[in-house]
Each structure stands twice: as C-alpha cells, then as structure tokens.
Design a protein around this motif. Structure first.
Motif, PDB file in Angstrom:
ATOM      1  N   PHE A 297       0.801  -1.227   0.000  1.00  0.00           N
ATOM      2  CA  PHE A 297       0.000   0.000   0.000  1.00  0.00           C
ATOM      3  C   PHE A 297       0.834   1.278   0.000  1.00  0.00           C
ATOM      4  O   PHE A 297       0.287   2.377  -0.102  1.00  0.00           O
ATOM      5  N   GLY A 298       2.151   1.133   0.126  1.00  0.00           N
ATOM      6  CA  GLY A 298       3.005   2.304   0.102  1.00  0.00           C
ATOM      7  C   GLY A 298       3.291   2.853   1.490  1.00  0.00           C
ATOM      8  O   GLY A 298       2.807   2.334   2.503  1.00  0.00           O
ATOM      9  N   PRO A 299       4.057   3.937   1.570  1.00  0.00           N
ATOM     10  CA  PRO A 299       4.472   4.510   2.861  1.00  0.00           C
ATOM     11  C   PRO A 299       3.379   5.384   3.481  1.00  0.00           C
ATOM     12  O   PRO A 299       3.513   6.598   3.616  1.00  0.00           O
ATOM     13  N   VAL A 300       2.268   4.748   3.868  1.00  0.00           N
ATOM     14  CA  VAL A 300       1.117   5.484   4.414  1.00  0.00           C
ATOM     15  C   VAL A 300       0.871   5.162   5.884  1.00  0.00           C
ATOM     16  O   VAL A 300      -0.031   5.734   6.503  1.00  0.00           O
ATOM     17  N   PHE A 301       1.664   4.276   6.467  1.00  0.00           N
ATOM     18  CA  PHE A 301       1.384   3.765   7.808  1.00  0.00           C
ATOM     19  C   PHE A 301       2.135   4.530   8.897  1.00  0.00           C
ATOM     20  O   PHE A 301       3.323   4.827   8.756  1.00  0.00           O
ATOM     21  N   SER A 302       1.433   4.826   9.987  1.00  0.00           N
ATOM     22  CA  SER A 302       2.037   5.388  11.196  1.00  0.00           C
ATOM     23  C   SER A 302       1.521   4.604  12.391  1.00  0.00           C
ATOM     24  O   SER A 302       0.343   4.234  12.436  1.00  0.00           O
ATOM     25  N   GLN A 303       2.410   4.351  13.347  1.00  0.00           N
ATOM     26  CA  GLN A 303       2.029   3.580  14.529  1.00  0.00           C
ATOM     27  C   GLN A 303       1.815   4.499  15.720  1.00  0.00           C
ATOM     28  O   GLN A 303       2.516   5.498  15.883  1.00  0.00           O
ATOM     29  N   LYS A 319       5.029   7.882   9.504  1.00  0.00           N
ATOM     30  CA  LYS A 319       5.087   7.130   8.246  1.00  0.00           C
ATOM     31  C   LYS A 319       6.427   7.302   7.515  1.00  0.00           C
ATOM     32  O   LYS A 319       6.868   6.395   6.806  1.00  0.00           O
ATOM     33  N   SER A 320       7.080   8.441   7.734  1.00  0.00           N
ATOM     34  CA  SER A 320       8.381   8.652   7.091  1.00  0.00           C
ATOM     35  C   SER A 320       9.447   7.706   7.623  1.00  0.00           C
ATOM     36  O   SER A 320      10.490   7.507   6.987  1.00  0.00           O
ATOM     37  N   GLU A 321       9.198   7.108   8.790  1.00  0.00           N
ATOM     38  CA  GLU A 321      10.148   6.168   9.377  1.00  0.00           C
ATOM     39  C   GLU A 321       9.804   4.720   9.045  1.00  0.00           C
ATOM     40  O   GLU A 321      10.530   3.814   9.453  1.00  0.00           O
ATOM     41  N   HIS A 322       8.711   4.516   8.335  1.00  0.00           N
ATOM     42  CA  HIS A 322       8.354   3.172   7.881  1.00  0.00           C
ATOM     43  C   HIS A 322       9.054   2.902   6.549  1.00  0.00           C
ATOM     44  O   HIS A 322       8.448   2.903   5.485  1.00  0.00           O
ATOM     45  N   ARG A 323      10.356   2.692   6.648  1.00  0.00           N
ATOM     46  CA  ARG A 323      11.194   2.533   5.459  1.00  0.00           C
ATOM     47  C   ARG A 323      11.739   1.116   5.373  1.00  0.00           C
ATOM     48  O   ARG A 323      12.041   0.483   6.386  1.00  0.00           O
ATOM     49  N   ARG A 331      14.966  -2.083  11.695  1.00  0.00           N
ATOM     50  CA  ARG A 331      14.998  -2.564  13.084  1.00  0.00           C
ATOM     51  C   ARG A 331      13.947  -1.875  13.926  1.00  0.00           C
ATOM     52  O   ARG A 331      13.303  -2.488  14.778  1.00  0.00           O
ATOM     53  N   ARG A 332      13.738  -0.593  13.662  1.00  0.00           N
ATOM     54  CA  ARG A 332      12.803   0.180  14.484  1.00  0.00           C
ATOM     55  C   ARG A 332      11.352   0.027  14.065  1.00  0.00           C
ATOM     56  O   ARG A 332      10.463   0.559  14.720  1.00  0.00           O
ATOM     57  N   LEU A 333      11.103  -0.731  13.006  1.00  0.00           N
ATOM     58  CA  LEU A 333       9.719  -1.069  12.683  1.00  0.00           C
ATOM     59  C   LEU A 333       9.102  -1.912  13.792  1.00  0.00           C
ATOM     60  O   LEU A 333       7.882  -1.955  13.939  1.00  0.00           O
ATOM     61  N   GLY A 334       9.942  -2.583  14.573  1.00  0.00           N
ATOM     62  CA  GLY A 334       9.456  -3.369  15.698  1.00  0.00           C
ATOM     63  C   GLY A 334       9.218  -2.542  16.942  1.00  0.00           C
ATOM     64  O   GLY A 334       8.816  -3.086  17.979  1.00  0.00           O
ATOM     65  N   SER A 335       9.435  -1.238  16.854  1.00  0.00           N
ATOM     66  CA  SER A 335       9.228  -0.351  18.011  1.00  0.00           C
ATOM     67  C   SER A 335       7.874   0.334  17.920  1.00  0.00           C
ATOM     68  O   SER A 335       7.184   0.254  16.904  1.00  0.00           O
ATOM     69  N   ALA A 336       7.510   1.035  18.991  1.00  0.00           N
ATOM     70  CA  ALA A 336       6.299   1.859  19.003  1.00  0.00           C
ATOM     71  C   ALA A 336       6.636   3.314  18.718  1.00  0.00           C
ATOM     72  O   ALA A 336       5.819   4.206  18.939  1.00  0.00           O
ATOM     73  N   GLY A 337       7.854   3.563  18.250  1.00  0.00           N
ATOM     74  CA  GLY A 337       8.270   4.927  17.951  1.00  0.00           C
ATOM     75  C   GLY A 337       8.815   5.639  19.176  1.00  0.00           C
ATOM     76  O   GLY A 337       9.246   5.005  20.147  1.00  0.00           O
ATOM     77  N   ARG A 338       8.777   6.963  19.125  1.00  0.00           N
ATOM     78  CA  ARG A 338       9.313   7.781  20.214  1.00  0.00           C
ATOM     79  C   ARG A 338       8.203   8.571  20.892  1.00  0.00           C
ATOM     80  O   ARG A 338       7.121   8.752  20.339  1.00  0.00           O
ATOM     81  N   GLU A 339       8.507   9.055  22.093  1.00  0.00           N
ATOM     82  CA  GLU A 339       7.509   9.812  22.846  1.00  0.00           C
ATOM     83  C   GLU A 339       7.038  11.020  22.043  1.00  0.00           C
ATOM     84  O   GLU A 339       7.791  11.632  21.291  1.00  0.00           O
ATOM     85  N   MET A 340       5.763  11.354  22.207  1.00  0.00           N
ATOM     86  CA  MET A 340       5.168  12.487  21.516  1.00  0.00           C
ATOM     87  C   MET A 340       5.551  13.801  22.196  1.00  0.00           C
ATOM     88  O   MET A 340       5.951  13.807  23.376  1.00  0.00           O
ATOM     89  N   PRO A 341       5.409  14.940  21.495  1.00  0.00           N
ATOM     90  CA  PRO A 341       5.610  16.230  22.164  1.00  0.00           C
ATOM     91  C   PRO A 341       4.641  16.363  23.342  1.00  0.00           C
ATOM     92  O   PRO A 341       3.480  15.974  23.241  1.00  0.00           O
ATOM     93  N   GLY A 342       5.133  16.871  24.439  1.00  0.00           N
ATOM     94  CA  GLY A 342       4.278  17.007  25.610  1.00  0.00           C
ATOM     95  C   GLY A 342       4.107  15.736  26.405  1.00  0.00           C
ATOM     96  O   GLY A 342       3.261  15.663  27.299  1.00  0.00           O
TER      97      GLY A 342
END
Length: 518
Positions: A297-303, A319-323, A331-342
C-alpha cells in the motif's frame, strides 16, 4: 475549550464541507454543528450537566454524534463495547451511574435482556426507533434548540469514561477529561497527522467505542470529513471500493484489519491512490506483516502507542520512518516509535526508578494526556498514578535514540484483533467446569489476530474433557471473542517456589521464535 468546540470551530471555518459522509449522502459541518447543539440541549432538558451517557452503537455517524453531543452538553460519554457480554454492559452502565443509554437497533434485544438489572437509567434513546417509553433519537435532534448550550465546560471536566479491565477482569472507568483529549488532538496534529486538512476524508472501520473515535477528533479539528459507509462486518474488498469511491485519505486500523486487507489481494482492482495516512495500533503488529503492508500500500502507515489511561499518543512512529531501504529503520519497525511532544516516557524498575538504555522495565508516562484517575476507585488510582507518573503495566525498553520497544505486559493482558482480553476472567470460567483442576490462559502468536487465546489445562484425576467441550463451555458463559481458540492439556503447571504459575515459561515456547514478545 472543550472537545465539541472542535466541531463548532471547523463549522465556522468550513461550513459547507462535509462532516458526516456516506456513499449517497452528506451532512455539512454547518448542519452537523446545529445537530450537536440540538441534541445537547435536548439532553440538558432531560438531565443536567455532569450526567453520564452510555452509548452502544454500530459504526454509524449517529453513534459518534451522540458522543460529541454528550460532551457538548457538559456530560460524559460512556462507550459500550459492542463485543462485550450483556453482563459487562450492565456493570458499566450501573458503575458509571449512566442516566441515559443511546443505542442502535442491533442492540435493542441485548439491552432489553439486562434492563431489570440497571439502577439509574431514566432515559432510553433509540437510533432508528422509539415509542413505548423509548425516546426517538432523531426526534430529540429535531426538537432541540440549535443555539450553543448555555453552560461552561472546564478543561478538567470529565468528557469520556472509558472502561478498561485489570487482571481481575473487573472493569475500571478511566476518567478522560477534555484536557486529556485535546492534548491528544494537538499531538496528532503536530506529528502523525500534520498533513491533514479540510479536504481529507477519514474512513471509520474500527469500532467507534475504541481508537477510531479518538483519531477522528484530530480530523474534526481541521474540518475533515468522517465517513461511515460500512456498518456490517469488516470486508476487505468493500473497504477498497469505499476508498476509491469516497477518495478516502485516512483511517485507523487494528493490526488484524491490516492483515485482512493483505490477505484479500483484491486491492489491485481499485484505485487507492488517495490514501495517505493509515494509523495502526491497539495490538501487536509483526514486522514481516508491516513490511508486506508497506510494499503493498506504500508509505502510508504510522504507529501509535497509548491506552485508555492515556489515550492514543504516548508514542508514535511516523510514516516517514516506515522505510524498507534502511537497516536502522527496519529494526525500528518493531518499536512503538518515540515519545510524543508534551509526553515523557521512561522505563522504571520495581521501585519506580529510571533504568538504563536497553534495560527492560515498566513503561511509565507523564503528560497532560494522562487520565485524572479511575472512576470511584481511589485505591486503584493511587496504585497506577504515582508521583505524577502513569504506570502502564506494560514492559519495554528504550534504545539509545529514544525508540520504545514493548516486550511484555505485567498484567498478562491479551490483545486479539484489537480487543483487550483478560486471562483471569477466562480462568475463572474454566475452573467452573467439573473436570478442570487448574488452568492458565496466555496469548500466543496468531498471523491474523496478532494474538489468540490459549488455555493450558490440568484435568482432575479420573475426569476427562475435550478441547471443544471446554471451548463451548466458555462460549456459553462469556462474550464469544474471549473464549479460548485452542486448549492444551498438561499434567502440571510450572510454578515458582511460592506457588505462582510461571506464565512467562508457558509463553516462551510460542514467543521465543518471534521478533516481538507481545
């Protein structure tokens, strides 16, 4: 500022843009804001600010409209999970002290079956119905005043009472305030949905009692349309058809739904080029599945990572990190990403002290996103909210760049198809069977559902029972989605020196071969 103001703000800026959208009809933001006011004023005529409004509905715009109208009236929306057992509905309605129950026709019989068990409900409101003591939803909308309700709603007023269970299976009402939800909206807008605007169309596919309604709030804030064309069961090809016809740009999906879309293989017959943001969360997404989804489906996914106690946006992977072309990104596709602002995310030990990078511990969160506490449960609130930190019950670690990897659940919760399932509740039912001496319920990897429920059973001496017998026994006594999908019989459960069942040991034979442990 309060949540319903998002609609009024967008109605002022984009009055003729569609708010509610189906395959053959649209309601504009101007019309939709008027409907919110009318229903809110009708509710206030029947009740008062601060009341709770329980809502049980299929995915249709009126169900979501009821949530927003309750908040517009200074009341609190109480979502009821359509998958839950009638006894669960009765508990939540009674525990919340809900004065109103709004429901779609599919659940009339379910609610009628528990009506005598409900203590405080004074007004039943039927979508597509009414009569014989039942108020008609659309009649309430039409008779109400279309002016803004003459009330003041404070940021820390209760907006959403979201029930989530603990290890005992007894539901707890997480009190989400307008401040909590607005913080979530701001975080979505700053990060994962920064490219969303009034020309976008969000397709609601997951139950509105869960994450899709929260993601929808971020779209309401910019005047984007909310599409509710499918009320029946999830069908991949129909989803593709709707995406093409309505030019859908975004949606929220449980990982199970992504799996179903991939398995369909009918996507090639439809134009899906309008899609640009698919938010996924609510359960484990395996890396191989995610790689397949990105390729398809392309680079449209964000976790996203969050929970009822801190909705949706504790952490995220853009989604820019879903590469697929960068080893570090893979390797970081297996992560939940990083903390949000705030948001502050840290990993703590049993004493609540932060641990080092790559060391596992409990995930703790601090933010305006965090609930004010559990409804009428001060002791449990004190256990969960400590020194300003929400202790999530999830286990994980942070890498050197702050990416969060979730590896386990302290409370042994199972997430199957985006639904939270609690082992203790299933164990209690199994132990009612005359042939079951001991049991331990775990989640095991499932290609379609993320996890499936597996019961490990020790039979009583001299007794016999088959797996299908025990599964049927559970199905009769609880919601069908909670019952075990498989049962394994063993002679003895592994236990610690103190007699505690070692669930990690039971799970390890199933999870050790996977790239995630949850």
């Amino acid at each position: 500022m309060h949540i319903a103001h998002l609609v009024h703000r967008s109605a002022q800026r984009f009055p003729e843009q569609p708010l509610w959208l189906s395959l053959d009809h649209a309601i504009s933001y101007r019309e939709g804001a008027e409907r919110l006011n009318k229903l809110a004023n009708s509710l206030l005529e029947l009740g008062k600010q601060g009341d709770r409004v329980a809502i049980l509905s299929t995915n249709r715009f009126e169900g979501y409209e009821a949530y927003l109208s309750a908040m517009n009236a200074g009341m609190a929306a109480v979502p009821l999970n359509p998958k839950s057992h009638p006894t669960d509905h009765a508990f939540v309605i009674n525990d919340s002290g809900a004065r109103f129950v709004v429901y779609s026709p599919e659940y009339a019989d379910v609610l009628h079956s528990i009506k005598e068990q409900l203590d405080g409900v004074t007004h039943w409101i039927a979508i597509d119905g009414g009569g014989d003591g039942i108020l008609a939803y659309e009649a309430l909308v039409q008779r109400g005043d279309d002016a803004l309700p003459d009330i003041i709603i404070e940021p820390d007023s209760l907006a959403w009472l979201f029930y989530t269970s603990g290890t005992t299976g007894k539901p707890k009402g997480a009190m989400e305030t307008h401040r909590n939800l607005l913080t979530m909206v701001q975080q979505f807008r700053q990060t994962l949905l920064s490219d969303t605007g009034e020309s976008d169309v969000m397709l609601h596919l997951a139950p509105i009692a869960h994450g899709t309604a929260s993601v929808g709030l971020a779209h309401l804030s910019v005047g984007a349309a909310q599409a509710f064309p499918l009320t029946a069961s999830f069908d991949a090809e129909k989803v593709f058809e709707v995406v093409e016809r309505l030019k859908v740009t975004s949606s929220f999906l449980a990982p199970t739904m992504v799996q179903m879309l991939l398995q369909s293989q009918t996507n090639r017959f439809y134009d899906l080029s309008s899609l640009k943001n698919v938010i996924y969360g609510g359960g484990p997404m395996y890396v191989e599945v995610l790689k397949h989804a990105i390729s398809t489906f392309g680079p449209v996914f964000s976790q996203i990572y969050g929970q009822g106690e801190a909705p949706m946006t504790c952490a995220g992977l853009h989604k820019s990190e879903h590469r697929l072309d960068d080893p570090a990104a893979l390797r970081r596709l297996g992560s939940a990403g990083r903390e949000m602002p705030g948001v502050m995310v840290r990993i703590v030990d049993a004493d609540g002290k932060a641990v080092a990078t790559h060391v596992q511990g409990e995930i703790a969160v601090r933010s305006d996103l965090v609930m004010s506490g559990y409804w009428n449960q001060p002791d449990v609130t004190a256990e969960t909210l400590r020194n300003g930190w929400l202790h999530t019950g999830d286990v994980g670690y942070l890498d050197e760049a702050g990416y969060l990897f979730i590896t386990d659940r302290i409370k042994d919760m199972i997430i199957s198809g985006g639904a939270n399932i609690y082992p203790r509740e299933i164990e209690e039912v199994l132990l009612q069977h005359p042939s079951v001496a001991e049991t331990s319920v775990i989640g095991v990897p499932d290609d379609q559902w993320g996890e499936s429920v597996k019961a490990i059973v020790v039979l009583r001496s001299g007794h016999s029972a088959g797996a299908e017998d025990l599964i049927a026994f559970c199905k009769e006594r609880m919601a069908s989605y909670k019952k075990p999908k498989s049962i394994e019989f063993i002679d003895e459960l592994p236990k610690s020196a103190f007699g505690k069942v070692l669930k990690r040991e039971l799970r390890s034979q199933y999870w050790d071969r996977t790239d995630r442990k949850v």
